[in-house]
Write an enzyme that holds these catalytic residues in place. Sequence first.
Site, PDB file in Angstrom:
ATOM      1  N   CYS A 217       0.828  -1.201   0.000  1.00  0.00           N
ATOM      2  CA  CYS A 217       0.000   0.000   0.000  1.00  0.00           C
ATOM      3  C   CYS A 217       0.872   1.264   0.000  1.00  0.00           C
ATOM      4  O   CYS A 217       1.452   1.587  -1.017  1.00  0.00           O
ATOM      5  CB  CYS A 217      -0.985  -0.050   1.162  1.00  0.00           C
ATOM      6  SG  CYS A 217      -2.474   0.880   0.816  1.00  0.00           S
TER       7      CYS A 217
ATOM      8  N   HIS B  81      -3.539  -5.221   0.535  1.00  0.00           N
ATOM      9  CA  HIS B  81      -2.951  -5.811   1.756  1.00  0.00           C
ATOM     10  C   HIS B  81      -2.985  -7.341   1.685  1.00  0.00           C
ATOM     11  O   HIS B  81      -3.896  -7.968   2.245  1.00  0.00           O
ATOM     12  CB  HIS B  81      -3.709  -5.325   2.989  1.00  0.00           C
ATOM     13  CG  HIS B  81      -3.477  -3.881   3.264  1.00  0.00           C
ATOM     14  ND1 HIS B  81      -2.387  -3.437   3.969  1.00  0.00           N
ATOM     15  CD2 HIS B  81      -4.165  -2.772   2.905  1.00  0.00           C
ATOM     16  CE1 HIS B  81      -2.417  -2.113   4.044  1.00  0.00           C
ATOM     17  NE2 HIS B  81      -3.491  -1.683   3.409  1.00  0.00           N
TER      18      HIS B  81
ATOM     19  N   GLU C  45      -1.295  -9.422   3.278  1.00  0.00           N
ATOM     20  CA  GLU C  45      -1.085 -10.046   4.598  1.00  0.00           C
ATOM     21  C   GLU C  45      -2.394 -10.481   5.247  1.00  0.00           C
ATOM     22  O   GLU C  45      -2.411 -11.397   6.071  1.00  0.00           O
ATOM     23  CB  GLU C  45      -0.310  -9.090   5.517  1.00  0.00           C
ATOM     24  CG  GLU C  45      -1.062  -7.857   6.040  1.00  0.00           C
ATOM     25  CD  GLU C  45      -1.055  -6.661   5.085  1.00  0.00           C
ATOM     26  OE1 GLU C  45      -0.775  -6.870   3.879  1.00  0.00           O
ATOM     27  OE2 GLU C  45      -1.344  -5.532   5.535  1.00  0.00           O
TER      28      GLU C  45
HETATM   29  N1  GLN Z   1      -2.109   6.576   3.028  1.00  0.00           N
HETATM   30  C1  GLN Z   1      -2.184   5.859   1.808  1.00  0.00           C
HETATM   31  C2  GLN Z   1      -3.556   5.983   1.148  1.00  0.00           C
HETATM   32  O1  GLN Z   1      -4.509   6.340   1.788  1.00  0.00           O
HETATM   33  C3  GLN Z   1      -1.849   4.409   2.006  1.00  0.00           C
HETATM   34  C4  GLN Z   1      -2.805   3.687   2.895  1.00  0.00           C
HETATM   35  C5  GLN Z   1      -2.297   2.358   3.362  1.00  0.00           C
HETATM   36  O2  GLN Z   1      -1.089   2.114   3.348  1.00  0.00           O
HETATM   37  N2  GLN Z   1      -3.175   1.493   3.824  1.00  0.00           N
HETATM   38  O3  GLN Z   1      -3.689   5.693  -0.019  1.00  0.00           O
END
Ligand code: GLN
Length: 547
Positions: free
Chosen positions: A380, A519, A521
């Site tokens: 992310c 994600h 994970e």
């Molecule tokens: N802050 C970033 C976004 O909102 C990444 C979010 C995250 O890593 N879950 O896109």
Amino acid sequence: MARYIFITGGVVSSLGKGLASAALGALLQARGFSVRLRKLDPYLNVDPGTMSPFEHGEVFVTDDGAETDLDLGHYERFTGVAARKTDSVSSGRIYSNVLEKERRGDYLGKTIQVIPHVTNEIKDFIEIGSDEVDFMLCEIGGTVGDIEGLPFFEAIRQFSQDKPRGQCIFMHLTLLPYIKASGELKTKPTQHSVKELRSIGIAPDILVCRSEGPIPVKEREKLALFCNVRPDSVIAAQDLGTIYDAPLAYHREGLDQAVLDAFQISPAPKPDLRKWEDVSDRIHNAEGEVNVAIVGKYTQLEDAYKSIAEALTHGGMANRVKVRVEWVDAELFDREDPAPHLSGFNAILVPGGFGERGTEGKIKAAEFARTRKVPYLGICLGMQMAVIEAARHTANLTDAGSEEFDHEAGKKRFTPVVYHLKEWVQGNHKVERKVEDDKGGTMRLGAYDAVLTQGSKVAEVYGNTLIDERHRHRYEVDIKYREKLEEVGMCFSGMSPDGRLPEIVEWTDHPWFIGVQFHPELKSKPFDPHPLFKDFVRAAKEVSRLV
Ligand code: GLN
């Protein structure tokens, strides 16, 4: 119609109720039953989405887009049953539903009260999907005696009365403190905790007692006598070296048998524990070690990256190595050169996160991994930072950045290679968001499909070109820069099905450098490690052989 197991806690918090529930779920599955686990949390936040990871640990996202408590992660990792929106509820959500109904006039002018309106709302929630499984395990967050927990305890008491006899049982987790001076395990706090529970009308059927060592027969009998449970329903939960030993340990202690006895299920189906024996064997008999640096922001509280740590363990199990994780605070690289700090690692992982703090350090970590050819997994925000690093240092966009940080600073400083996404497609619907929308629920949340490029590294890792993974973010890599970045060797190897949103990037001339917008994970399990983590650890293992 499901049988219900209510899991409560007493004496102190953080006893591992979530883990005990998850392990019990796994044991019931091993005996051939279907299970579902859910968590009822007494806090007033509507969901954990807006809670700080420093305080509450990671937010676990479900396929259907709910932001939930990290205990749902344990449930899913142990049972393999995908958690859903309807597996997590808080007082905040319950009250907001009740108030919404009141405003709509659903209560026909009645005075709205905790009993019965709030308790009914809780009972309705518990009942959802009850015809789908053999056992519904409901964990009540917090500790018996907490003021905000009372409506939940009252609701489960009523619920067990509403159901036919023998359809609900109560399992209570407590702590037996060990007094070194006298060499004794103390039962009094447990007695008081059960007394508290009984004063609100709940008599536990099973006591699970956390203790450093085994519970001597004398203490076990005393607990049974004073707490009014059967001696074989006093289950010892000794401290374990790894959480993945919990199902086997609880089985040895007789937890699943005690539960089946309490429901008078006889003869009890024999358990098949081979899956957990294999998991345990892989953890205890690793044949080497790899060192992974996690360069993040919330490094003081390991729970903030719980699923990542677990997924790395699973990756290690798949490769029969132990994964040693070191948490590196990204802000360190604002002041210091990353090279001496990162040189000793076999792989680098940059996890998700929010806000600008620490991001320049993450960019440096991505640069280090790219130029030194160290395996890199960016998740992310970790993918977004890898793209910004590529844009700045290889594609001549020296002021590349994310709109997230410009929004935070209230001025425009960067070329927004990562921009604020306000419109996207989910299935057949268009989703729209405004900047001024409230903080909760403005993100791209839950499972989305991605199409992978044939012949890419990720397609090989997944063994597939169509995947779905869970998301939780507001910002997105801008497709506008794809050509420029692909020219310098960063391949956009995973895209949303409409081709508009980059889901995965990878460096083609690097042994293992992958950034993912989602994600992975969250879907990894000890008995079914996620392919990305499995291959990331394999790559790290290869590096460790070279050094
Ligand atoms: N802050 C970033 C976004 O909102 C990444 C979010 C995250 O890593 N879950 O896109």
